[in-house]
Design a protein around this motif. Structure first.
Motif, PDB file in Angstrom:
ATOM      1  N   ALA A 247       0.640  -0.909  -0.085  1.00 36.07           N
ATOM      2  CA  ALA A 247      -0.032   0.337   0.062  1.00 36.07           C
ATOM      3  C   ALA A 247       0.876   1.417   0.309  1.00 36.07           C
ATOM      4  O   ALA A 247       0.439   2.463  -0.915  1.00 36.07           O
ATOM      5  CB  ALA A 247      -1.108   0.056   1.481  1.00 36.07           C
ATOM      6  N   ALA A 248       2.013   1.211   0.224  1.00 36.39           N
ATOM      7  CA  ALA A 248       2.616   2.287   1.129  1.00 36.39           C
ATOM      8  C   ALA A 248       3.479   3.004  -0.715  1.00 36.39           C
ATOM      9  O   ALA A 248       4.139   3.729  -0.560  1.00 36.39           O
ATOM     10  CB  ALA A 248       3.925   2.242   2.045  1.00 36.39           C
ATOM     11  N   ALA A 249       3.721   1.534  -1.431  1.00 39.63           N
ATOM     12  CA  ALA A 249       4.368   2.272  -2.463  1.00 39.63           C
ATOM     13  C   ALA A 249       3.490   2.736  -3.287  1.00 39.63           C
ATOM     14  O   ALA A 249       4.059   2.858  -4.202  1.00 39.63           O
ATOM     15  CB  ALA A 249       4.549   0.777  -3.631  1.00 39.63           C
ATOM     16  N   ILE A 250       2.257   3.335  -3.179  1.00 36.78           N
ATOM     17  CA  ILE A 250       1.276   4.018  -4.201  1.00 36.78           C
ATOM     18  C   ILE A 250       2.617   5.642  -4.520  1.00 36.78           C
ATOM     19  O   ILE A 250       2.524   6.174  -4.764  1.00 36.78           O
ATOM     20  CB  ILE A 250      -0.159   3.748  -3.505  1.00 36.78           C
ATOM     21  N   PRO A 251       2.410   5.824  -2.451  1.00 38.66           N
ATOM     22  CA  PRO A 251       2.853   7.197  -2.586  1.00 38.66           C
ATOM     23  C   PRO A 251       4.083   7.223  -3.314  1.00 38.66           C
ATOM     24  O   PRO A 251       4.378   8.157  -3.051  1.00 38.66           O
ATOM     25  CB  PRO A 251       2.007   7.482  -1.464  1.00 38.66           C
ATOM     26  N   ALA A 252       4.840   6.525  -2.911  1.00 39.97           N
ATOM     27  CA  ALA A 252       5.940   6.425  -3.307  1.00 39.97           C
ATOM     28  C   ALA A 252       6.396   6.453  -5.135  1.00 39.97           C
ATOM     29  O   ALA A 252       7.158   7.045  -5.156  1.00 39.97           O
ATOM     30  CB  ALA A 252       7.236   4.970  -2.764  1.00 39.97           C
ATOM     31  N   ILE A 253       5.490   5.454  -5.187  1.00 38.42           N
ATOM     32  CA  ILE A 253       5.480   5.578  -7.242  1.00 38.42           C
ATOM     33  C   ILE A 253       5.067   7.534  -7.157  1.00 38.42           C
ATOM     34  O   ILE A 253       5.922   7.918  -7.977  1.00 38.42           O
ATOM     35  CB  ILE A 253       4.841   5.097  -7.406  1.00 38.42           C
ATOM     36  N   ILE A 254       3.867   7.664  -6.522  1.00 37.23           N
ATOM     37  CA  ILE A 254       3.781   9.452  -7.152  1.00 37.23           C
ATOM     38  C   ILE A 254       4.850  10.470  -6.886  1.00 37.23           C
ATOM     39  O   ILE A 254       4.725  10.934  -7.535  1.00 37.23           O
ATOM     40  CB  ILE A 254       2.113  10.031  -6.629  1.00 37.23           C
ATOM     41  N   SER A 255       5.134  10.074  -5.582  1.00 38.82           N
ATOM     42  CA  SER A 255       6.272  10.444  -5.459  1.00 38.82           C
ATOM     43  C   SER A 255       7.192  10.872  -6.400  1.00 38.82           C
ATOM     44  O   SER A 255       8.065  12.504  -7.007  1.00 38.82           O
ATOM     45  CB  SER A 255       7.370  10.043  -4.439  1.00 38.82           C
ATOM     46  N   GLY A 256       7.901  10.247  -7.434  1.00 38.11           N
ATOM     47  CA  GLY A 256       8.623  10.186  -8.730  1.00 38.11           C
ATOM     48  C   GLY A 256       7.493  11.117  -9.636  1.00 38.11           C
ATOM     49  O   GLY A 256       9.133  12.160 -10.094  1.00 38.11           O
ATOM     50  N   GLY A 257       6.705  11.113  -9.575  1.00 36.13           N
ATOM     51  CA  GLY A 257       6.336  12.044 -10.811  1.00 36.13           C
ATOM     52  C   GLY A 257       6.088  13.598 -10.376  1.00 36.13           C
ATOM     53  O   GLY A 257       6.549  14.755 -11.257  1.00 36.13           O
ATOM     54  N   ILE A 258       5.550  14.247  -9.433  1.00 44.55           N
ATOM     55  CA  ILE A 258       5.287  15.035  -9.186  1.00 44.55           C
ATOM     56  C   ILE A 258       6.221  15.620  -8.673  1.00 44.55           C
ATOM     57  O   ILE A 258       6.893  17.041  -7.621  1.00 44.55           O
ATOM     58  CB  ILE A 258       4.420  14.964  -8.052  1.00 44.55           C
ATOM     59  N   ALA A 259       8.323  14.908  -8.607  1.00 46.11           N
ATOM     60  CA  ALA A 259       8.649  15.907  -7.273  1.00 46.11           C
ATOM     61  C   ALA A 259      10.040  16.893  -8.755  1.00 46.11           C
ATOM     62  O   ALA A 259       8.910  17.049  -9.183  1.00 46.11           O
ATOM     63  CB  ALA A 259      10.616  14.593  -7.925  1.00 46.11           C
TER      64      ALA A 259
ATOM     65  N   ILE B 145      -5.028   9.882   1.859  1.00 49.47           N
ATOM     66  CA  ILE B 145      -6.881  10.035   1.540  1.00 49.47           C
ATOM     67  C   ILE B 145      -6.354   8.264   0.976  1.00 49.47           C
ATOM     68  O   ILE B 145      -6.977   7.657   0.409  1.00 49.47           O
ATOM     69  CB  ILE B 145      -7.167  10.839   0.835  1.00 49.47           C
ATOM     70  N   LEU B 146      -4.742   8.275  -0.301  1.00 46.09           N
ATOM     71  CA  LEU B 146      -5.327   7.838  -1.153  1.00 46.09           C
ATOM     72  C   LEU B 146      -4.920   5.959  -0.309  1.00 46.09           C
ATOM     73  O   LEU B 146      -5.391   4.501  -0.988  1.00 46.09           O
ATOM     74  CB  LEU B 146      -3.916   7.913  -2.436  1.00 46.09           C
ATOM     75  N   VAL B 147      -4.044   5.769   0.297  1.00 43.18           N
ATOM     76  CA  VAL B 147      -3.726   4.650   1.175  1.00 43.18           C
ATOM     77  C   VAL B 147      -4.910   3.934   2.291  1.00 43.18           C
ATOM     78  O   VAL B 147      -5.172   2.611   2.524  1.00 43.18           O
ATOM     79  CB  VAL B 147      -2.342   4.986   1.767  1.00 43.18           C
ATOM     80  N   GLY B 148      -5.397   4.702   2.534  1.00 40.78           N
ATOM     81  CA  GLY B 148      -6.644   4.651   3.916  1.00 40.78           C
ATOM     82  C   GLY B 148      -8.017   4.722   2.914  1.00 40.78           C
ATOM     83  O   GLY B 148      -8.995   4.110   3.605  1.00 40.78           O
ATOM     84  N   PHE B 149      -8.570   5.173   1.351  1.00 41.95           N
ATOM     85  CA  PHE B 149      -9.611   5.080   1.175  1.00 41.95           C
ATOM     86  C   PHE B 149      -9.561   4.645  -0.443  1.00 41.95           C
ATOM     87  O   PHE B 149     -10.401   3.504  -0.970  1.00 41.95           O
ATOM     88  CB  PHE B 149      -9.829   5.689   1.209  1.00 41.95           C
ATOM     89  N   VAL B 150      -8.738   5.172  -1.408  1.00 38.62           N
ATOM     90  CA  VAL B 150      -8.584   4.807  -2.842  1.00 38.62           C
ATOM     91  C   VAL B 150      -7.749   3.646  -3.016  1.00 38.62           C
ATOM     92  O   VAL B 150      -8.601   2.848  -4.094  1.00 38.62           O
ATOM     93  CB  VAL B 150      -8.061   5.886  -3.724  1.00 38.62           C
ATOM     94  N   TYR B 151      -6.965   3.289  -3.017  1.00 39.06           N
ATOM     95  CA  TYR B 151      -5.854   1.847  -2.621  1.00 39.06           C
ATOM     96  C   TYR B 151      -6.591   0.983  -2.479  1.00 39.06           C
ATOM     97  O   TYR B 151      -7.219  -0.350  -3.532  1.00 39.06           O
ATOM     98  CB  TYR B 151      -4.894   1.996  -2.612  1.00 39.06           C
ATOM     99  N   PRO B 152      -7.121   0.708  -0.489  1.00 37.34           N
ATOM    100  CA  PRO B 152      -7.860  -0.034  -0.103  1.00 37.34           C
ATOM    101  C   PRO B 152      -9.217  -0.832  -1.300  1.00 37.34           C
ATOM    102  O   PRO B 152      -9.896  -1.567  -0.924  1.00 37.34           O
ATOM    103  CB  PRO B 152      -7.519   0.345   0.770  1.00 37.34           C
TER     104      PRO B 152
END
Length: 409
Positions: A105-117, A131-138
């Protein structure tokens, strides 16, 4: 009596082995987050290296809180509001299973991080992570991996087989990559990246050694990501390990050739192959996995170049091509190379893979636009021009990665 005691000891050994097995997987995937950090650190400009390191770590901490209290319950209907004695049953297997799935689950923001750097504000990104890890991804995780809303049963009725994603080509990587795309679009390009006269300012990687270190850490940890997705020791498969290896090698060679020996492309190649093989790594023949990796490596280089140079979308690490598109390819490839006709084990249909993959992409796009669009309106998601020029290291963290001067005292 002796027989019952023997059965109990066997059960204890089995549960203990399973707990250890999945714990080792969790530790390996936890280590992958160091890979995400160093891959980003090596790719961004020197004035944003500290930001990359801090962001990945704090994102992981926020992800843990969001997934522990909300996300895991949404995906699996399990909470931790019981006494420690209950939680520790079966050698604490359910606890380390949570740890393992949290690292996904924590890979989701880690992935996004590289795009918005290099231009995203720090605190609004932490809100997005929660929000993403708490609601959207699950929400999609529960559909794909826990039979939520009867969607898997509907896909099976329609196509003959359920949507199959063994280790997350779509559930983790495609979802992360397709959430990142709206974030990148809403942020806009880094200042000075695209000039009014149509020229593109090159921002070469700040450190190829750190970029390569990040890629190596990710590649090694990926064998925990894929193999340990079996989640119990009796279901471990050497086929998953070999298929992961073949896809990694295929991605490397394709990116090396298509990328004309560019080290940045070459070191992202194995990651492209590994992203793509996750879904069908338990079904494919190793030769099929090699082809999947070769296609993914070439796809990444071609699409990264197209996105940056032709479409002028400033996705710094190329996370949409790498995770979004190669993850989507992996979901579809499982329905091609997982079939018995192409040497696979079977139990998968291309149409089912297409429906499930499209659903993951759709949920990710809607979630990404909703979360980042709202944050952009309410808080703002982009650093000021002065902060961006100064760099996130100094403007956010008040220190550079290698301060030039030591204090006199």
């Amino acid at each position: 009596m002796q027989k019952r005691e023997g059965e109990n000891s066997v059960e204890t050994l089995k549960s203990g082995s399973d707990a250890l097995f999945i714990l080792l997987g969790a530790i390996m995937v936890l280590a992958m987050h160091a890979g995400f950090a160093f891959l980003e650190l090596g790719t961004v400009r020197k004035k944003n290296q500290v930001n990359a390191l801090v962001k990945i770590l704090v994102d992981f901490a926020v992800s843990t809180i969001a997934y522990f209290f909300i996300g895991y319950s949404i995906a699996y209907g399990v909470d931790f509001f019981s006494g420690a004695e209950v939680l520790a049953q079966r050698n604490g297997y359910e606890l380390v299973k949570f740890f393992f799935l949290l690292t996904f689950a924590a890979a989701i923001p880690a992935i996004i991080s590289g795009g918005i750097a290099e231009r995203a504000k720090f605190n609004p990104q932490l809100i997005a992570t929660f929000i993403l890890v708490g609601f959207v991804y699950p929400f999609f995780e529960g559909i794909a991996w826990n039979q939520h809303y009867g969607i898997q049963a509907w896909i099976k009725t329609l196509t003959g087989e359920e949507f199959h994603d063994f280790a997350g080509s779509v559930v983790v990587h495609a979802v992360g990559g397709w959430i990142a795309l709206p974030a990148v679009l809403l942020l806009g390009a880094r200042r000075g990246r695209y000039n009014k006269d149509g020229n593109i300012s090159a921002h070469p990687p700040s450190s190829i050694p750190f970029l390569a270190l990040g890629a190596w850490i990710l590649a090694v940890g990926w064998f925990g990501f894929n193999v340990m997705s079996a989640q119990s020791i009796d279901k471990i498969s050497g086929l998953v390990a070999l298929n992961s290896l073949m896809a990694m090698v295929g991605g490397t060679l394709a990116a090396w050739v298509v990328g004309r020996n560019d080290p940045g492309f070459t070191y992202n190649g194995p990651l492209a192959g590994l992203v793509a093989v996750c879904a069908g790594s338990d079904l494919m023949h190793p030769l099929g996995a090699l082809v999947v990796g070769l296609v993914a490596g070439g796809l990444f280089v071609y699409m990264f170049t197209l996105v940056q140079n032709r479409w002028k979308i400033d996705d710094v690490l190329g996370v949409w091509p790498l995770h979004g598109l190669c993850g989507l390819w992996g979901g579809l490839a499982a329905g091609i190379f997982g079939t018995k006709a192409l040497g696979g084990i079977g139990g998968v249909s291309f149409t089912g893979q297409l429906i499930g993959s499209a659903m993951g992409v759709g949920i990710a796009l809607i979630g990404g636009f909703a979360v980042y669009g709202t944050l952009k309106i309410v808080l703002g998601i982009r650093m000021s021009q002065e902060e961006e020029y100064e760099g996130a290291d100094l403007s956010t963290h008040r220190i550079s990665s290698s301060p030039d001067r030591e204090p006199n005292w």
